[in-house]
Design a protein around this motif. Structure first.
Motif, PDB file in Angstrom:
ATOM      1  N   ILE A  96      31.523  44.521  32.405  1.00  0.00           N
ATOM      2  CA  ILE A  96      32.256  45.423  33.290  1.00  0.00           C
ATOM      3  C   ILE A  96      32.854  44.670  34.486  1.00  0.00           C
ATOM      4  N   LEU A  97      32.032  43.894  35.147  1.00  0.00           N
ATOM      5  CA  LEU A  97      32.499  43.246  36.379  1.00  0.00           C
ATOM      6  C   LEU A  97      33.348  42.021  36.091  1.00  0.00           C
ATOM      7  N   LEU A  98      32.801  41.063  35.366  1.00  0.00           N
ATOM      8  CA  LEU A  98      33.505  39.792  35.200  1.00  0.00           C
ATOM      9  C   LEU A  98      34.740  39.932  34.315  1.00  0.00           C
ATOM     10  N   ALA A 127      29.642  31.221  33.320  1.00  0.00           N
ATOM     11  CA  ALA A 127      28.560  30.313  32.944  1.00  0.00           C
ATOM     12  C   ALA A 127      27.314  30.557  33.777  1.00  0.00           C
ATOM     13  N   VAL A 128      27.487  30.946  35.014  1.00  0.00           N
ATOM     14  CA  VAL A 128      26.321  31.229  35.866  1.00  0.00           C
ATOM     15  C   VAL A 128      25.507  32.375  35.274  1.00  0.00           C
ATOM     16  N   TRP A 129      26.187  33.452  34.888  1.00  0.00           N
ATOM     17  CA  TRP A 129      25.469  34.596  34.327  1.00  0.00           C
ATOM     18  C   TRP A 129      24.930  34.318  32.921  1.00  0.00           C
ATOM     19  N   VAL A 130      25.721  33.646  32.109  1.00  0.00           N
ATOM     20  CA  VAL A 130      25.286  33.363  30.737  1.00  0.00           C
ATOM     21  C   VAL A 130      24.040  32.490  30.739  1.00  0.00           C
ATOM     22  N   VAL A 131      24.073  31.404  31.522  1.00  0.00           N
ATOM     23  CA  VAL A 131      22.927  30.488  31.539  1.00  0.00           C
ATOM     24  C   VAL A 131      21.715  31.159  32.186  1.00  0.00           C
ATOM     25  N   SER A 132      21.920  31.882  33.270  1.00  0.00           N
ATOM     26  CA  SER A 132      20.768  32.518  33.937  1.00  0.00           C
ATOM     27  C   SER A 132      20.111  33.545  33.018  1.00  0.00           C
ATOM     28  N   PHE A 133      20.921  34.388  32.348  1.00  0.00           N
ATOM     29  CA  PHE A 133      20.351  35.379  31.438  1.00  0.00           C
ATOM     30  C   PHE A 133      19.759  34.709  30.201  1.00  0.00           C
ATOM     31  N   GLY A 134      20.447  33.709  29.688  1.00  0.00           N
ATOM     32  CA  GLY A 134      19.957  33.051  28.469  1.00  0.00           C
ATOM     33  C   GLY A 134      18.646  32.342  28.693  1.00  0.00           C
ATOM     34  N   VAL A 135      18.502  31.635  29.777  1.00  0.00           N
ATOM     35  CA  VAL A 135      17.247  30.929  30.056  1.00  0.00           C
ATOM     36  C   VAL A 135      16.115  31.927  30.266  1.00  0.00           C
ATOM     37  N   VAL A 172      41.383  31.190  33.834  1.00  0.00           N
ATOM     38  CA  VAL A 172      40.283  31.187  32.862  1.00  0.00           C
ATOM     39  C   VAL A 172      39.251  30.132  33.226  1.00  0.00           C
ATOM     40  N   PHE A 173      39.714  28.997  33.712  1.00  0.00           N
ATOM     41  CA  PHE A 173      38.779  27.923  34.078  1.00  0.00           C
ATOM     42  C   PHE A 173      37.832  28.394  35.182  1.00  0.00           C
ATOM     43  N   PHE A 174      38.364  29.022  36.227  1.00  0.00           N
ATOM     44  CA  PHE A 174      37.508  29.509  37.301  1.00  0.00           C
ATOM     45  C   PHE A 174      36.629  30.664  36.814  1.00  0.00           C
ATOM     46  N   PHE A 175      37.185  31.477  35.886  1.00  0.00           N
ATOM     47  CA  PHE A 175      36.386  32.575  35.338  1.00  0.00           C
ATOM     48  C   PHE A 175      35.206  32.033  34.524  1.00  0.00           C
ATOM     49  N   LEU A 176      35.446  30.987  33.747  1.00  0.00           N
ATOM     50  CA  LEU A 176      34.360  30.421  32.954  1.00  0.00           C
ATOM     51  C   LEU A 176      33.260  29.857  33.833  1.00  0.00           C
ATOM     52  N   PHE A 177      33.618  29.372  34.974  1.00  0.00           N
ATOM     53  CA  PHE A 177      32.594  28.867  35.891  1.00  0.00           C
ATOM     54  C   PHE A 177      31.689  30.012  36.341  1.00  0.00           C
ATOM     55  N   LEU A 178      32.306  31.149  36.715  1.00  0.00           N
ATOM     56  CA  LEU A 178      31.497  32.306  37.107  1.00  0.00           C
ATOM     57  C   LEU A 178      30.698  32.845  35.921  1.00  0.00           C
ATOM     58  N   GLY A 211      19.892  30.065  21.548  1.00  0.00           N
ATOM     59  CA  GLY A 211      19.261  31.171  22.255  1.00  0.00           C
ATOM     60  C   GLY A 211      19.755  31.326  23.681  1.00  0.00           C
ATOM     61  N   VAL A 212      20.032  30.197  24.327  1.00  0.00           N
ATOM     62  CA  VAL A 212      20.414  30.273  25.735  1.00  0.00           C
ATOM     63  C   VAL A 212      21.892  30.582  25.915  1.00  0.00           C
ATOM     64  N   VAL A 213      22.767  29.867  25.199  1.00  0.00           N
ATOM     65  CA  VAL A 213      24.199  29.965  25.442  1.00  0.00           C
ATOM     66  C   VAL A 213      24.897  30.805  24.373  1.00  0.00           C
ATOM     67  N   TYR A 214      24.709  30.441  23.126  1.00  0.00           N
ATOM     68  CA  TYR A 214      25.498  31.040  22.058  1.00  0.00           C
ATOM     69  C   TYR A 214      25.232  32.537  21.944  1.00  0.00           C
ATOM     70  N   GLN A 215      23.945  32.922  21.843  1.00  0.00           N
ATOM     71  CA  GLN A 215      23.636  34.346  21.709  1.00  0.00           C
ATOM     72  C   GLN A 215      24.001  35.136  22.965  1.00  0.00           C
ATOM     73  N   SER A 216      23.787  34.513  24.108  1.00  0.00           N
ATOM     74  CA  SER A 216      24.165  35.201  25.352  1.00  0.00           C
ATOM     75  C   SER A 216      25.664  35.415  25.423  1.00  0.00           C
ATOM     76  N   TYR A 217      26.437  34.444  24.956  1.00  0.00           N
ATOM     77  CA  TYR A 217      27.895  34.581  24.993  1.00  0.00           C
ATOM     78  C   TYR A 217      28.345  35.660  24.018  1.00  0.00           C
TER      79      TYR A 217
END
Length: 1522
Positions: free
Chosen positions: A1034-1036, A938-946, A930-936, A965-971
C-alpha cells in the motif's frame, strides 16, 4: 542649587558638538520598537560582538597597552556638594570614588588642584561590547590626550569598520527641540540615506538627547525598515566619560563582552544617558566628573585626522571628505560652524530647525554689507527669546563677526530649505555641498573636476554625477574617464559604468592589456573564480631569482581557469608568453594610484604608438571579468556592447553553470543559475530576431567559428552548456533537420527514402527531390552519392542492418548453436568485427585535434558508447567460452545475456523518433526513481525476511535456502504469493525437510514433534505479515506510482526540449558516419585507413556543423547580428514598459515630474521678477552714485555748498535670497571692500584671539565704544632687525613714522597715515589686534613680489592659446607645510633687493644677474603712487614697472602694523632669451621643504588670494588668458 549649576554648564560647554548638559525626558521613545540583534545588525557585527574568543583576547591585550584613562591622584575638597549632598573633590568625584593613594596625606597637600599635575593616565578599564536591551555596540573609555591615530586604528582594525568614503559630523542643539514633522522626516531619511549609500560615518555627541537623539532615531527607523542586506549605518558617539549616567556598568578591566547598560533617564540628574541607536561609543575621560565639553578637542582632532586619510578603491585614491550638518544650536554650535568654515569644511545648515541654524539661514543670501549688528540683533531677538536679554553688546558683535565670516565663504555654506528652491532631500544637499566646496578649491588643470567625479564614484551617487558633474560646463574626454571607469568596475557600480559609456567611453579603447590584468589582480576575494585562480598560481613553478619581476597573476593563468570552465573543446583565450618574449605590460600595474590631491596618473591609459590591442574583442574580456564575479548589472551593460552577442551569451551561461557546480553558498548558486538562464534567454531572443529576418544567415551564426571564444561555435557552446531551450529553438531544429536530410529536400516522404534504399534505380525517376538544382537535373552518379551520404539514409540503412544482425544473432542462439560454428555464426563474428571497427573509428576520430586522451574521455562520457563497449566485451567473453568445448553451455548463456544488451541499444536508435524519443527519456528518468525505490524496498524486504526466517526456521545452514527465505519469498509476497507455514494452516511435514538435509525442500519450521503441530507464535508472524504488506503493497508501491507520476509530469513539460537536445548527438553521429552499413562498412574503414595512416591526410569536420567564414563575410554577419541585437533590446525595453507595474511607476514618475516642473515654473517666474527688480535696483543705484559724483564734482568746483548734498540711499536686498545662481561665489561680495584676512579671529601661529570687528565697525571713523583689542607682539629671533617688543611707548618713541627711518622705509603707498598714542593706525581700519604681531616693524612692512612670466608654448615652439588669448606661465614656489603656491617674493632684508623667498630658489651665482632685472622695475615703482601707462610693445621683454603698489590684506596685519607690497612684472617673450635660459638653469630649491615650478596661468591656480589678484593684473597687462 540646580539652576546655577545648569547656567554654568550652559555658559561654558553648551552644545558645541551636541552635548547635553541637563536631563530632559524623552517623549519619543517607544519601548515596543526595540530591535533584536539578529534582525538589525549585519552578520559581521554580530560576529564581532559575540564572536570567537581569540579576537576578544587580542582586543583585551591591545587596548590596555595603547588606550589610557585618567584618574585624579589628589583629593582636594570642593566647596560644592554633589547632588546627593556628599563632599566631592574639585574633579567632581567623591572620596570613595578616588584611588586609595589619592586620599592619603602627601606632599601635595596645601596646593591648588591642577588637572595637568594631579590627573594621571593609566590603562583603561572600560571597553568591549555594550548591550542596550538586546542591542550590541562597541565602546571604549580613553584619555583626552589619546592620539587620533590610535583611535582610528582601533576603529578600523579591531572594531572592523570599513574606511569611510565620507565623514558626516552632526552638530547642533544638545537640548531636546521641536522640529516640524515633515522636516524631521526629510532630515532623518536624507541623513541615513547619504550615510548608507556612500559608506559614511556619522559622528555625534552620543547622548540620548537633542540632535544626537534625532540622529539615533533616524538610524533606528532605517534599521527597522531596511532589509538584511542593505548594510548598516555606522554612527559614532563621542561623549564625555564623566557625564555618562550609569557608567559604572561599563567598567570591566579585562573588557566587557558584553557590558550591560541600562538607560535610566528618570534618575540621570544632570548627567546624560548614552543613545542606544548609536553603533560605537568613544568615551573621553579627563579625570573629572560632570564637566561637559571635554570631548570637543579630541573629537575635532579625530575628525581632522580621519579627513586627512586616503582611501583607495579600484586604483583611485581620495582623501576622505568631511561635511558638517547643523541642526538648531546655540553659541557653541555657532563656534563649531565658524571653526569648520575656517578650516575649509563645508557645512549644511537645516533651515527650520531653530535658533542658530535659522539665524544663519535667514541672512545667508544677503550681501555682507547688509549683515549688520542691528540685523543680527533683530534675528536673535526672534530666535533666542529666552536668553536675548542676557546677551551683551560684545557678544552680539562677536556673533555678527562670525556670521559675516561664515556667510562670506558661501562656497562652503549650504542652506537646506525643505521644499524650496527645488530642494527635496537632505542627502542631495549634503553631497552637493561637498561638490560645491570641492569646486571652489583651486587645483592645477582639471584636477578639480577629477576630484569631484572621484568623490561621486566613491559615494556611489550617480544622480549627483549626472546633475552636478556631467554638465555643459565641462566636456569630458573619454581618456579622462578611464581611471574612474576602472574604479567603478572594481567597486561594482554599474550605474557609473553606464554613465561613463553614455559620455564617450569606448570599451575597445578602455580595455588594454594593462587594464585587464589590473582588474584580475583586484578580483573580489569572495568569488569562486578568485580561489580557482589562486590554486592555479599555487601550482605555478617559482620564478628564478634572475628573472625580471612580474605581477603574480598573468593572463595565461586566467586563460587556464577559463578553459576549465568553458571546456577543453575551446582554445586558450590568452596565450602563454613564450620564453624570450618581452613583457607585454607597458606599466607596472601594482603602482597604479590616482591621487586626487596630486596630478592624476593617466599614463596607464596612454597607449604607446606601437601598442596594439591584444585580443580580437576586448569587450569579451570585460564581460568575462564581470560574469565570473556574478555581477549581473555590470555584465548586462557590457553584453549590450558586445559584437558576437549570441556566442557571448551562451559562453556566459556555460561559465556560470560550471561555477555553480563548485559553489557552496546556496544563495550564490541560485543566483548563478538564474543568471545563466537569463543569458540563455538573451541568446534565444537575439537568435529569434535573426531567424525571423533571414534563416540562412541565422544558421551561419550557429556554425560560424568564433575566434574570440576559443575557435568554437554557438551550437557547440549551447550543447556544452546544456542550454536545452536554445537547442530546442525552432531555428536550431530546422538547421539540424537540414543537416539530417543532407542534400535531400526535407519534404521528401520517409516511404520514398525507404523505397529508394531498397531499389536505388528509383533515384533516376525523380522520386526523390534534392535541394540543389544541379543534383535534381544532373547525371545519376552524383545523385546516388548525395542520396546515400545523407544522414537520414545512413541511419535507416544502419537500422535495417542492425535488425538483420539481431535476427541472425537470435536465430543462431535459438536454432543454429552447434559445437562447431556454422556459417551463420561466422557471419555474426564478421558482422561484430565491423561494429568494433566502427567504434574504434568513433574513438579516434579527432577533427579538432583534441588528442587521444580527450577523445577517449568524450567517447566514454556517452552512456550508449559504454553500452556498446560492454556488449562487445561480453560477446568476446561468450565467444571465448563458446570456443572451449568444456564451456560451450556457459558461453551460450553469456551470449544470450549479451543479446539483451544489443537489444537495449535499439533505445538509442529510436531517440530520433518524435514519438518514441520523448518516451524513452521518461523511462530513463523513471529508472532513477526505481533505484531509490528499491533502496527503500530493500529495507522492508530484508527486515521482514530476516525476522520471518529467524522465527520460523532454526539454524538454517544452506545459503541458497537462506536467500530464498529472506529475500526471494519476501519479495514474492508483495505480488501475492504468501509464504508457506506463515500461519500454520497448511502445515505438512511432507513438504519440508525436518533436518534440512533435502536440497530440494526447505527446512521445516519450529514444530511439536509429538503432536506434529507448529510451535512458533502464529499470531506474531501473521501480524508481521500484515504490517509488511501494509507498508510495501500500500505505502511503498503507491509511493512508487506517485514518484512515477511526478516524474512523468515534470519531464513531460520538458520532454520535447530534452528530446530535441539529444537529437543533435544522433544527427552528429550519423552525419560523420560512413554511408555503408555493417558489415559493408569495413570497405569504408579500409578507405579511411589508407587516407589517415598511409597518405597522412588529416581528418576534417563537416562544414555543415563548423565553418570558418571569410573576414569580410564574417564582419558583415556580425554587423547584422549587432543590428538585430539592438532591435531585441529595444523590444525588451518596450515589453518592460508595457507591464502594468511599470506603467503605474511611469505614471507616478510623470506626475512627480509635472509637479516639480510646475513648482520650478513658479519659482522661475518669481525669480525672473526678482532678477528684473534687482537689475532695476542696481541701475537706480548706479544712477544715484553717478549723480552723487556729479554733485561732488560741482561742489569741488565751487558750485553750491556741501550742506544740501543728499547722501545716496543704501541698497536693499531681499532676505533669504540665495546668491548662488551658478554654484560659485567670489570670496568677497560686491561692496565688501574692507580687509577680511586681517580680521580672522585666531591670529596665525599663536593662541591670540582678535577682538571681533564686524564689517560696519572696520573704519576708524565709525564709533565702536566697546572696542578693546588685545596687544600682541611676537618675540622674534632676529631682534636686531625688528622693532622693540612690548606695549610700552618709551622704546617706540624713537621711531619716525611716514618717513624713511634709517634702513626702514615707513612711508605708505596710501599717503600719510595717522599716528595715535605713539602707534600708527592701519589705514584700512580696525583689525581686532594691537601691536605689531609677528611682523617686523610698526607701520607699513614693505615687500616685493616679482611676477616672472613667459609664454606657454607647445612642442613646436608656438604659443599656446585658449579662448583666442595667449597663455602665460608663471614661476611659483611652495613650502611643504603650505597647501598653496605663492609668487617668489616677500620681505627683504634691509639694503637687499632680492626677497628672501626668491633667494631660496635661485642659486647664489645668479643673484646679481636677477638683481639687475629687478633694479629698473624697483626704481620705476618708487617714482610715485600712480601707475605708469605702457603700451603693449613696451610690455614685451625685460623689467616692467610695478603692476600693483599698495596694501596687502594679510592675516598677520594688526591695528599698528601692516604689509604693503610692490609687484614687479618680469616677462620673457622670447623662449631663446639668454636671461630666461640662465634663470631656468639656476632654479634650485636650496631648502628641501621648498618647491619651484612653472605653472600655467589660470583662474583656478592654487595661489594665495592676494597673489592671484596680482597675477590677474599681469595677465590683463599682456592681454593673456586668465
Amino acid at each position: 542649587m540646580e539652576a546655577p549649576t545648569l547656567r554654568k554648564a550652559g555658559s561654558k560647554q553648551e552644545e558645541a558638538f551636541g552635548v547635553q548638559p541637563r536631563r530632559v525626558a524623552d517623549l519619543g521613545t517607544v519601548p515596543s520598537l526595540r530591535r533584536s540583534n539578529s534582525s538589525l545588525r549585519k552578520v559581521r557585527r554580530s560576529q564581532n560582538l559575540f564572536g570567537n574568543s581569540e579576537k576578544q583576547e587580542n582586543l583585551s591585550s591591545w587596548i590596555p597597552d595603547n588606550i589610557k584613562k585618567k584618574e585624579c591622584m589628589y583629593f582636594v575638597e570642593s566647596s560644592k556638594l554633589s547632588d546627593a549632598g556628599k563632599v566631592v573633590c574639585e574633579c567632581g568625584y567623591t572620596r570613595q570614588q578616588h584611588l586609595e593613594e589619592a586620599t592619603r596625606p602627601h606632599a601635595w597637600q596645601g596646593k591648588d588642584w591642577d588637572p595637568k599635575k594631579h590627573v594621571q593616565e593609566m590603562p583603561t578599564d572600560a571597553f568591549g561590547d555594550i548591550v542596550f536591551t538586546g542591542l550590541g555596540q562597541k565602546y571604549v573609555r580613553l584619555s583626552q590626550d589619546t592620539p587620533p591615530s590610535v583611535i582610528y586604528h582601533l576603529m578600523t582594525q579591531y572594531w572592523g569598520l570599513d574606511v569611510p568614503n565620507l565623514l558626516i559630523s552632526v552638530t547642533g542643539g544638545a537640548k531636546d527641540f521641536n522640529m516640524k514633522p515633515r522636516l524631521k522626516s526629510v532630515f532623518r531619511r536624507g541623513l541615513v540615506k547619504v550615510a548608507q549609500t556612500t559608506g559614511a560615518w556619522i559622528i555625534t555627541g552620543g547622548s540620548h538627547t537633542g540632535v544626537m537623539k534625532q540622529v539615533g532615531e533616524a538610524v533606528r527607523d532605517f534599521t527597522l525598515s531596511s532589509s538584511h542586506n542593505e548594510g548598516e549605518v555606522v554612527t559614532v558617539g563621542v561623549a564625555t566619560w564623566g557625564t555618562v549616567h550609569n557608567r559604572e556598568d561599563l567598567i570591566h578591566p579585562s573588557g566587557g563582552f558584553p557590558a550591560e547598560y541600562v538607560m535610566d533617564e528618570e534618575g540621570q540628574g544632570h548627567l546624560t544617558c548614552l543613545d542606544s541607536n548609536h553603533s560605537h561609543f568613544i568615551l573621553v575621560d579627563d579625570g573629572t566628573h560632570g564637566r561637559y565639553g571635554v570631548e570637543i578637542p579630541l573629537r575635532t582632532r579625530l575628525e581632522k585626522f580621519i579627513s586627512e586619510q586616503t582611501k583607495e578603491r579600484g586604483g583611485v585614491a581620495i582623501k576622505i571628505p568631511i561635511v558638517c550638518v547643523v541642526l538648531e544650536g546655540g553659541p557653541g554650535t555657532l563656534h563649531t560652524i565658524y571653526n569648520a568654515i575656517t578650516n575649509g569644511t563645508p557645512c549644511v545648515v537645516v533651515e527650520g530647525s531653530g535658533r542658530v541654524a535659522d539665524v544663519i539661514a535667514q541672512v545667508a543670501g544677503l550681501p555682507i554689507s547688509e549683515i549688520t549688528i542691528s540685523r543680527i540683533q533683530q534675528k536673535l531677538s526672534v530666535f533666542f527669546q529666552e536668553v536675548f536679554e542676557t546677551l551683551t553688546e560684545s557678544r552680539i558683535a562677536e556673533w555678527t563677526k562670525k556670521i559675516q565670516d561664515i556667510v562670506r565663504r558661501r562656497q562652503l555654506l549650504t542652506i537646506f530649505r525643505e521644499g524650496k528652491d527645488g530642494q527635496q532631500d537632505v542627502d542631495v544637499a549634503i553631497l552637493q555641498a561637498l561638490l560645491k566646496a570641492s569646486r571652489s578649491h583651486d587645483h592645477f588643470g582639471h584636477e578639480n573636476w577629477d576630484h569631484q567625479l572621484k568623490l561621486a564614484v566613491a559615494w556611489n551617487r550617480v544622480d549627483i554625477a549626472r546633475s552636478e558633474i556631467f554638465t555643459d560646463e565641462r566636456q569630458w574626454k573619454p581618456s579622462e574617464l578611464h581611471p574612474v571607469m576602472t574604479a567603478a568596475l572594481i567597486s561594482n557600480k554599474p550605474e557609473f559604468v553606464k554613465l561613463f559609456l553614455e559620455n564617450g567611453v569606448r570599451l575597445k579603447e578602455f580595455v588594454t592589456w594593462d587594464t585587464l590584468l589590473y582588474l584580475y589582480q583586484n578580483l573580489d576575494p569572495s568569488c569562486l573564480f578568485h580561489s580557482k585562480l589562486q590554486k592555479v598560481l599555487a601550482e605555478e613553478p617559482e620564478r628564478p631569482v634572475s628573472a625580471p619581476p612580474a605581477p603574480r597573476v598573468q593572463m595565461h593563468h586566467v586563460a587556464q581557469v577559463l578553459r576549465e570552465l568553458l571546456g577543453d573543446f575551446t582554445q586558450p583565450l590568452y596565450p602563454r608568453p613564450r620564453t624570450g618574449d618581452r613583457p607585454r605590460l607597458l606599466l607596472p600595474v601594482p603602482n597604479i594610484k590616482l591621487n586626487v590631491q596630486g596630478v592624476s596618473l593617466r599614463s596607464l591609459y596612454k597607449r604607446s604608438p606601437g601598442h596594439v590591442a591584444f585580443t580580437m574583442d576586448p569587450v569579451r574580456d570585460l564581460l568575462i571579468w564581470a560574469i565570473i564575479q556574478n555581477r549581473r548589472e555590470l555584465a548586462e551593460i557590457i553584453w549590450a556592447q558586445s559584437q558576437d552577442c549570441i556566442a557571448a551569451a551562451l559562453a556566459c551561461s556555460k561559465i556560470l553553470k560550471e561555477l555553480s557546480k563548485e559553489e557552496e553558498d546556496t544563495d550564490s548558486l541560485e543566483e548563478m543559475l538564474a543568471l545563466a538562464d537569463e543569458y540563455e534567454h538573451r541568446a534565444i531572443g537575439v537568435f529569434t530576431e535573426c531567424h525571423r529576418k533571414d534563416e540562412d544567415r541565422a544558421q551561419k551564426l550557429l556554425t560560424r567559428v568564433s575566434e574570440a571564444w576559443g575557435k568554437t561555435t554557438c551550437l557547440q557552446l549551447a550543447l556544452e552548456a546544456k542550454d536545452m531551450k536554445f537547442v530546442s529553438h525552432g531555428g536550431v531544429q530546422a538547421f539540424l533537420t537540414k543537416v539530417w536530410w543532407g542534400q535531400l529536400c526535407v519534404d521528401n516522404g520517409l516511404w520514398r527514402v525507404i523505397a529508394c534504399m531498397l531499389a536505388f534505380p528509383l533515384l533516376y525517376t525523380g522520386l526523390i527531390s534534392f535541394r540543389e538544382r544541379r543534383l535534381q537535373a544532373g547525371p545519376g552518379l552524383p545523385r546516388v552519392r548525395a542520396f546515400f551520404n545523407a544522414p537520414v539514409v545512413i541511419f535507416h540503412l544502419n537500422i535495417l542492418s542492425y535488425f538483420a544482425f539481431l535476427c541472425l544473432f537470435a536465430y543462431v542462439l535459438m536454432v543454429d548453436f552447434q559445437p562447431t560454428p556454422s556459417c551463420c555464426e561466422y557471419l555474426i563474428y564478421f558482422w561484430l568485427f565491423s561494429l568494433v571497427c566502427e567504434e574504434l573509428r568513433q574513438l579516434f576520430y579527432d577533427p579538432d585535434e583534441f588528442g587521444l586522451m580527450k577523445m577517449a574521455l568524450l567517447y566514454f562520457s556517452d552512456f550508449w558508447n559504454k553500452l556498446d563497449i560492454g556488449a562487445i566485451l561480453l560477446f568476446i567473453a561468450g565467444l571465448t567460452c563458446r570456443l572451449i568445448p568444456a564451456l560451450l553451455y556457459p558461453g551460450r548463456i553469456i551470449l544470450s545475456l549479451d543479446f539483451i544488451m544489443f537489444c537495449l541499444r535499439l533505445m538509442h536508435i529510436f531517440t530520433i523518433s518524435k514519438t518514441l524519443g520523448p518516451k524513452i527519456i521518461i523511462v530513463k528518468r523513471m529508472m532513477k526513481d526505481v533505484f531509490f525505490f528499491l533502496f527503500l524496498l530493500a529495507v522492508w524486504v530484508v527486515s521482514f525476511g530476516v525476522a520471518k526466517q529467524a522465527i520460523l526456521i532454526h539454524n538454517e545452514s544452506r545459503v541458497d535456502w537462506i536467500f530464498r527465505g529472506v529475500v526471494y519469498q519476501s519479495y514474492l509476497t508483495i505480488f501475492g504469493q504468501m509464504p508457506a507455514y506463515i500461519d500454520g494452516v497448511n502445515f505438512s511435514l511432507d513438504q519440508c525437510s525436518p533436518n534440512g538435509t533435502d536440497p530440494y525442500k526447505p527446512k521445516c519450521p519450529e514444530s511439536d514433534a509429538v503432536r506434529h503441530e507448529p510451535a512458533f507464535p502464529e499470531w506474531l508472524t501473521v501480524i508481521l505479515l500484515c504490517l509488511y504488506l501494509l507498508f510495501t503493497n500500500i505505502l511503498l508501491l503507491n509511493l512508487l506510482i506517485a514518484m512515477f507520476n511526478y516524474t512523468f509530469q515534470q519531464v513531460q513539460e520538458h520532454t520535447d526540449q530534452i528530446w530535441k537536445f539529444q537529437r543533435h548527438d544522433l544527427i552528429e553521429e550519423y552525419q560523420g558516419r560512413p554511408p555503408a552499413p555493417p558489415p559493408f562498412i569495413l570497405l569504408s574503414h579500409l578507405h579511411l585507413f589508407i587516407k589517415r595512416v598511409v597518405l597522412k591526410i588529416p581528418a576534417r569536420r563537416r562544414k555543415q556543423l563548423k565553418s570558418k567564414l571569410e573576414k569580410n563575410e564574417e564582419a558583415a554577419l556580425l554587423s547584422w547580428e549587432i543590428y538585430l541585437k539592438e532591435s531585441y533590446l529595444q523590444n525588451q525595453q518596450y515589453q518592460q514598459k508595457q507591464r502594468p507595474e511599470q506603467k503605474i511607476q511611469d505614471i507616478g514618475n510623470k506626475v512627480s515630474t509635472m509637479v516639480d516642473l510646475l513648482e520650478m515654473e513658479s519659482l522661475k517666474r518669481s525669480g525672473s521678477m526678482e532678477q528684473r527688480l534687482a537689475s532695476l535696483e542696481e541701475q537706480v543705484a548706479q544712477m544715484s552714485r553717478a549723480l552723487h559724483w556729479v554733485m561732488k564734482a560741482l561742489r569741488d568746483g565751487g558750485f553750491g555748498s556741501e550742506e544740501g548734498i543728499p547722501a545716496p540711499a543704501p541698497q536693499k536686498a531681499s532676505e533669504g535670497q540665495d546668491l548662488e545662481p551658478d554654484g560659485r561665489q567670489e570670496e568677497e561680495d560686491v561692496g565688501d571692500t574692507h580687509h577680511v584676512n586681517a580680521r580672522h579671529l585666531l591670529y596665525p601661529n599663536s593662541h591670540v584671539t582678535r577682538f571681533p570687528v564686524p564689517n560696519e565697525k572696520v573704519p576708524w571713523e565709525t564709533a565702536f565704544l566697546i572696542y578693546d583689542p588685545p596687544f600682541y607682539t611676537d618675540d622674534r629671533k632676529d631682534r636686531g632687525l625688528v622693532d622693540p617688543v612690548g606695549n610700552a611707548l618709551e622704546p617706540l618713541s624713537g621711531i619716525s613714522y611716514n618717513a624713511v627711518d634709517g634702513p626702514i622705509d615707513r612711508r605708505s603707498f596710501h599717503g600719510v597715515y595717522v599716528v595715535q598714542d605713539g602707534l600708527p593706525l592701519n589705514p584700512m581700519g580696525r583689525t581686532g589686534l594691537r601691536g605689531r604681531g609677528s611682523l617686523g616693524c610698526f607701520g607699513p612692512n614693505h615687500t616685493l613680489q616679482p611676477v616672472i612670466t613667459r609664454w606657454r608654448r607647445n612642442q613646436d615652439g608656438a604659443i599656446c592659446r585658449k579662448s583666442i588669448k595667449k597663455m602665460l606661465e608663471v614661476l611659483v614656489v611652495k613650502h611643504s607645510l603650505s597647501e598653496h603656491w605663492a609668487l617668489p617674493g616677500g620681505s627683504r632684508e634691509p639694503g637687499e633687493i632680492l626677497p628672501r623667498k626668491l633667494k631660496q630658489v635661485l642659486r647664489r651665482e645668479f643673484w646679481s644677474s636677477f638683481q639687475n632685472l629687478l633694479t629698473q622695475g624697483t626704481e620705476d615703482s618708487r617714482g610715485g603712487c600712480g601707475c605708469q601707462a605702457r603700451d603693449q610693445e613696451g610690455a614685451e621683454g625685460g623689467a616692467d614697472p610695478a603692476v600693483y603698489r599698495g596694501y596687502v590684506d594679510d592675516p598677520r596685519n594688526t591695528d599698528n602694523a601692516w604689509i604693503e607690497t610692490v609687484a614687479i612684472s618680469i616677462h620673457f617673450s622670447d623662449q631663446s632669451d639668454m636671461d630666461l635660459k640662465r634663470l631656468n638653469s639656476h632654479l634650485h630649491a636650496c631648502d628641501p621643504g621648498m618647491s619651484v615650478r612653472w605653472q600655467v596661468v589660470d583662474r583656478r591656480i592654487p595661489l594665495y588670494a592676494n597673489h592671484k589678484t596680482i597675477l590677474q593684473k599681469v595677465a590683463t597687462l599682456y592681454g593673456a588668458f586668465y
